[in-house]
Design a protein around this motif. Structure first.
Motif, PDB file in Angstrom:
ATOM      1  N   LYS A  44       0.842  -1.202   0.000  1.00 24.35           N
ATOM      2  CA  LYS A  44       0.000   0.000   0.000  1.00 24.35           C
ATOM      3  C   LYS A  44       0.870   1.241   0.000  1.00 24.35           C
ATOM      4  N   SER A  45       0.385   2.226  -0.711  1.00 25.48           N
ATOM      5  CA  SER A  45       1.108   3.483  -0.719  1.00 25.48           C
ATOM      6  C   SER A  45       0.952   4.136   0.650  1.00 25.48           C
ATOM      7  N   ASN A  46       2.052   4.667   1.163  1.00 27.93           N
ATOM      8  CA  ASN A  46       1.935   5.289   2.480  1.00 27.93           C
ATOM      9  C   ASN A  46       1.869   6.801   2.365  1.00 27.93           C
ATOM     10  N   LYS A  47       1.458   7.276   1.197  1.00 26.98           N
ATOM     11  CA  LYS A  47       1.432   8.731   1.116  1.00 26.98           C
ATOM     12  C   LYS A  47       0.115   9.282   1.658  1.00 26.98           C
ATOM     13  N   ILE A  48       0.179  10.505   2.098  1.00 22.05           N
ATOM     14  CA  ILE A  48      -1.006  11.139   2.648  1.00 22.05           C
ATOM     15  C   ILE A  48      -1.845  11.620   1.474  1.00 22.05           C
ATOM     16  N   LYS A  49      -3.021  11.084   1.373  1.00 21.26           N
ATOM     17  CA  LYS A  49      -3.894  11.520   0.271  1.00 21.26           C
ATOM     18  C   LYS A  49      -4.861  12.563   0.794  1.00 21.26           C
ATOM     19  N   LYS A  50      -4.894  13.673   0.113  1.00 21.02           N
ATOM     20  CA  LYS A  50      -5.856  14.705   0.492  1.00 21.02           C
ATOM     21  C   LYS A  50      -7.196  14.285  -0.103  1.00 21.02           C
ATOM     22  N   GLY A  51      -8.253  14.531   0.615  1.00 17.85           N
ATOM     23  CA  GLY A  51      -9.525  14.193  -0.015  1.00 17.85           C
ATOM     24  C   GLY A  51     -10.612  13.922   0.989  1.00 17.85           C
ATOM     25  N   ALA A  52     -11.321  12.843   0.748  1.00 21.98           N
ATOM     26  CA  ALA A  52     -12.526  12.558   1.520  1.00 21.98           C
ATOM     27  C   ALA A  52     -12.287  12.549   3.038  1.00 21.98           C
ATOM     28  N   THR A  53     -11.231  11.889   3.472  1.00 21.53           N
ATOM     29  CA  THR A  53     -11.020  11.782   4.916  1.00 21.53           C
ATOM     30  C   THR A  53     -10.300  13.013   5.439  1.00 21.53           C
ATOM     31  N   SER A  54     -10.533  13.308   6.714  1.00 17.15           N
ATOM     32  CA  SER A  54      -9.841  14.453   7.298  1.00 17.15           C
ATOM     33  C   SER A  54      -8.373  14.076   7.462  1.00 17.15           C
ATOM     34  N   ASP A  55      -7.551  15.078   7.574  1.00 17.01           N
ATOM     35  CA  ASP A  55      -6.115  14.820   7.585  1.00 17.01           C
ATOM     36  C   ASP A  55      -5.664  13.832   8.646  1.00 17.01           C
ATOM     37  N   PHE A  56      -6.174  13.999   9.879  1.00 16.03           N
ATOM     38  CA  PHE A  56      -5.621  13.108  10.913  1.00 16.03           C
ATOM     39  C   PHE A  56      -6.083  11.676  10.779  1.00 16.03           C
ATOM     40  N   MET A  57      -7.276  11.470  10.206  1.00 18.31           N
ATOM     41  CA  MET A  57      -7.681  10.092   9.944  1.00 18.31           C
ATOM     42  C   MET A  57      -6.728   9.498   8.918  1.00 18.31           C
ATOM     43  N   GLU A  58      -6.378  10.335   7.972  1.00 17.13           N
ATOM     44  CA  GLU A  58      -5.462   9.918   6.922  1.00 17.13           C
ATOM     45  C   GLU A  58      -4.090   9.599   7.532  1.00 17.13           C
ATOM     46  N   ILE A  59      -3.716  10.420   8.502  1.00 11.50           N
ATOM     47  CA  ILE A  59      -2.421  10.198   9.151  1.00 11.50           C
ATOM     48  C   ILE A  59      -2.423   8.872   9.907  1.00 11.50           C
ATOM     49  N   GLU A  60      -3.526   8.587  10.591  1.00 14.58           N
ATOM     50  CA  GLU A  60      -3.633   7.312  11.299  1.00 14.58           C
ATOM     51  C   GLU A  60      -3.545   6.144  10.311  1.00 14.58           C
ATOM     52  N   ARG A  61      -4.237   6.304   9.194  1.00 19.89           N
ATOM     53  CA  ARG A  61      -4.222   5.252   8.175  1.00 19.89           C
ATOM     54  C   ARG A  61      -2.779   5.038   7.682  1.00 19.89           C
ATOM     55  N   GLN A  62      -2.141   6.176   7.462  1.00 18.37           N
ATOM     56  CA  GLN A  62      -0.775   6.127   6.961  1.00 18.37           C
ATOM     57  C   GLN A  62       0.169   5.504   7.994  1.00 18.37           C
ATOM     58  N   ARG A  63      -0.068   5.833   9.267  1.00 11.66           N
ATOM     59  CA  ARG A  63       0.795   5.261  10.314  1.00 11.66           C
ATOM     60  C   ARG A  63       0.653   3.749  10.350  1.00 11.66           C
ATOM     61  N   ILE A  83      14.535  -3.538   2.105  1.00 13.55           N
ATOM     62  CA  ILE A  83      14.163  -2.205   1.600  1.00 13.55           C
ATOM     63  C   ILE A  83      13.601  -1.409   2.774  1.00 13.55           C
ATOM     64  N   LEU A  84      14.205  -0.265   3.050  1.00 15.31           N
ATOM     65  CA  LEU A  84      13.687   0.580   4.124  1.00 15.31           C
ATOM     66  C   LEU A  84      12.760   1.616   3.512  1.00 15.31           C
ATOM     67  N   ASP A  85      11.552   1.660   4.019  1.00 16.43           N
ATOM     68  CA  ASP A  85      10.552   2.545   3.447  1.00 16.43           C
ATOM     69  C   ASP A  85      10.794   3.982   3.908  1.00 16.43           C
ATOM     70  N   THR A  86      10.553   4.909   2.998  1.00  7.27           N
ATOM     71  CA  THR A  86      10.675   6.327   3.351  1.00  7.27           C
ATOM     72  C   THR A  86       9.347   7.009   3.050  1.00  7.27           C
ATOM     73  N   PRO A  87       8.874   7.870   3.938  1.00 11.92           N
ATOM     74  CA  PRO A  87       7.579   8.493   3.687  1.00 11.92           C
ATOM     75  C   PRO A  87       7.624   9.395   2.461  1.00 11.92           C
ATOM     76  N   GLY A  88       6.524   9.419   1.730  1.00 12.98           N
ATOM     77  CA  GLY A  88       6.499  10.218   0.514  1.00 12.98           C
ATOM     78  C   GLY A  88       6.203  11.692   0.770  1.00 12.98           C
ATOM     79  N   HIS A  89       5.409  11.969   1.795  1.00  7.82           N
ATOM     80  CA  HIS A  89       4.961  13.343   2.017  1.00  7.82           C
ATOM     81  C   HIS A  89       6.110  14.222   2.491  1.00  7.82           C
ATOM     82  N   LYS A  90       6.187  15.437   1.925  1.00  9.68           N
ATOM     83  CA  LYS A  90       7.352  16.271   2.256  1.00  9.68           C
ATOM     84  C   LYS A  90       7.360  16.722   3.716  1.00  9.68           C
ATOM     85  N   ASP A  91       6.180  16.783   4.337  1.00 11.94           N
ATOM     86  CA  ASP A  91       6.140  17.176   5.742  1.00 11.94           C
ATOM     87  C   ASP A  91       6.814  16.141   6.641  1.00 11.94           C
TER      88      ASP A  91
END
Ligand code: G4P
Length: 528
Positions: A44-63, A83-91
């Motif tokens: 699964k992509s671990n990037k933060i997707k902007k959209g339907a869910t609020s940001d922190f729900m998205e963050i929890e999903r991503q975590r 392979i060590l995963d690196t987060p995609g989001h610049k923040d």
């Protein structure tokens, strides 16, 4: 298998890219080739997707996802790949910088149409500073994009790399026919219709052969001959030592989505990528093949379940064997610790292991004793370098919004900072707490997690800071240093490790301060 053989067969690396260039897709295809997963779509992509869910729900999903994909390990031709995963989001760039301290090499993914993007520039700069060997993968060749030579130029100019193409595209987008593999000296044909098939490989040792005309057409064959001649004329030939020293970067072209060019990349990677490398500690250089275990924490992951506040600390093994239940020295705390259930990582699952080797990552259950950068050894006092803090981009005061919960708030802030979510500065003048972050998103994360995991509430207040500069204590006995501390007190704070930090409010004031106090050394990272 002997200890040395175990070390020599490990390749630990990270994939870096600007979001959307194809990091997740490439990771997945590498796992497919390694037989570690059976179908596409499993990673699964671990990037933060902007959209339907609020940001922190998205963050929890991503975590949740990033726990699962923190380390993806598989075997390929007898080589153990981590392979060590690196987060995609610049923040979350700081997380990526820290992960880069635990890799032995990287693969840089670039989108053929977009070329070199901002996030790639920043990440590659960190790798360049550390001489990390890099391989470049130019992705999405099935789409129209930039001319291959222009792109190679751009990679050299913008990323400061010395590229050596090891494969070269035959056409692009609609006319994409495949690649010529300069490493293996063969042609890989991109199969037309479904654009989903794995390539067909044809041995063409002589580019001049008439056979090439029949296979890819006369015009494309002529163009390819000219281009390869140009490649041979412009670029140096591949030199493994230079690649390993970070002085030369091989380039591959392909299309991760279509499985194209991925096998070539992987075959070359296992051949040339470095096995676990020696690592500099403050005390000495440590070799992987030393008998005694040592390693360092480069990532801490909090449990998603608020009822179980334990965390998982990710330790990169630098030397020796890590054994379950063996007593190790937690150097910063000067305490012996034992781990009864260390986790090793496989494709997408973790399992308890008895023994791990240099290059591997183990996940250790932590009840709050670890900070990012901590070293574990068999007894020797070693402190691994290389997990520096950079000046944050954003600064805000953090205030307690529920006076009855100040203990919870402090504990929460403390633990989140240990995890490396953000940086804490305590003002010298009045003890107020300032949170510094790379992106604005972290403030939401902190507020949300403080409330949900610690039952504390906070508010923020803006603070005008241009840059945090770490003050070198080496001249602290001089009159000049004392005057600096007296005059600039309003702008001074302590970071979490107790180091003095100057919070400059503008580039002008920083410049003036440096002119006025030339012997007070200011650093832009916490590592000197
Ligand atoms: P990232 O992790 O670097 O952020 O990128 P990711 O792999 O998620 O890829 C970003 C988008 O680019 C995805 O499309 C993915 O399918 C597409 N992509 C990756 N490799 C290639 C390629 O070789 N050719 C083409 N044409 N596309 C590629 P998406 O629509 O954003 O997501 P999805 O709905 O396909 O998952």
């Amino acid at each position: 298998m002997s200890f040395l053989k175990e070390i020599n067969r490990r390749r630990t690396f990270g994939i870096i890219s600007h979001p959307d260039a194809g990091k997740t897709t490439l990771t997945e295809k590498l796992l497919l080739f390694g037989g570690a997963i059976q179908e596409a779509g499993a990673v699964k992509s671990n990037k933060i997707k902007k959209g339907a869910t609020s940001d922190f729900m998205e963050i929890e999903r991503q975590r949740g996802i990033s726990v699962a994909t923190s380390v993806l390990a598989f075997e390929y031709n007898g080589i153990k790949i981590n392979i060590l995963d690196t987060p995609g989001h610049k923040d979350f760039a700081e997380d990526t910088f820290r992960t880069l301290t635990a890799v032995d090499s990287v693969i840089v993914v670039i989108d053929v149409a977009k070329g070199v993007e901002e996030q790639t520039e920043k990440l590659v700069e960190v790798c360049r500073m550390r001489n990390i060997p890099m391989i470049v993968f130019i992705n999405k060749m099935d789409r129209e994009g930039k001319d291959a030579f222009d792109l190679l130029d751009e990679v050299e100019q913008k990323l400061g790399l010395n590229v050596v193409p090891l494969s070269f595209p035959i056409g692009m987008g609609y006319d994409f026919k495949g690649i010529y593999n300069l490493w293996e000296k063969n042609v890989n044909l991109f199969s037309g219709d479904s654009r989903k098939n794995i390539e067909e490989t044809l041995e063409i040792s002589d580019l001049q052969s008439a056979e090439l005309n029949t296979i890819i057409g006369q015009k494309p064959a002529e163009t390819l001959r000219e281009e390869i001649e140009l490649v041979n004329g412009i670029y140096p030939s591949f030199n493994k030592e230079e690649y390993l020293d970070g002085k030369q970067q091989p380039v591959f072209f392909g299309s991760a989505l279509n499985n194209f060019g991925v096998r070539e990349l992987l075959d070359c990677f296992v051949n040339i990528a470095p096995k676990p490398r020696p690592k500099e500690s403050e005390e000495r250089l440590v070799n992987p093949n030393e008998q005694k275990f040592s390693g360092f924490v480069f990532k801490i992951h909090a449990n998603m379940d608020p009822n179980h506040r334990n965390r998982l600390a990710f330790v990169k093994i630098v030397s020796g064997e890590f054994k379950r239940n063996a007593p190790y020295l937690h150097v910063r705390n000067n305490k012996k610790v034992k781990f009864s259930s260390p986790n090793a990582f496989f494709a997408e699952k973790k399992e308890i292991v008895d023994i791990s080797y240099p290059g591997d990552i183990v996940g250790l259950q932590d009840t709050g004793t670890f900070k990012i950068g901590d070293t574990l050894t068999e007894g020797e006092v070693l402190n691994y370098r290389g997990v520096p803090s950079f000046s944050p981009e954003h600064f805000r005061y953090i205030n307690n919004a529920d006076p009855l919960k100040s203990k919870q708030l402090n504990k929460g802030i403390d633990q989140l900072m240990d995890e490396g979510v953000a940086q804490l500065f305590t003002l010298e003048l009045n003890g107020r707490k300032v949170i510094g972050t790379v992106g604005a998103l972290q403030y939401e994360v902190i507020q949300y997690r403080l409330e949900h995991e610690y039952g504390a509430k906070c508010t923020y207040e803006n603070l005008n800071v241009y840059k945090a500069c770490w003050v070198d204590p080496k001249n602290n006995k001089t009159e000049e240093y004392k005057e600096f501390v007296r005059v600039k007190q309003r702008f001074l704070a302590k970071d979490k490790r107790g180091q003095l930090v100057f919070l400059a409010d503008s580039s002008f004031s920083l410049q003036m301060t440096q002119q006025k106090y030339p012997n007070v050394e200011l650093h832009f990272t916490s590592e000197r």
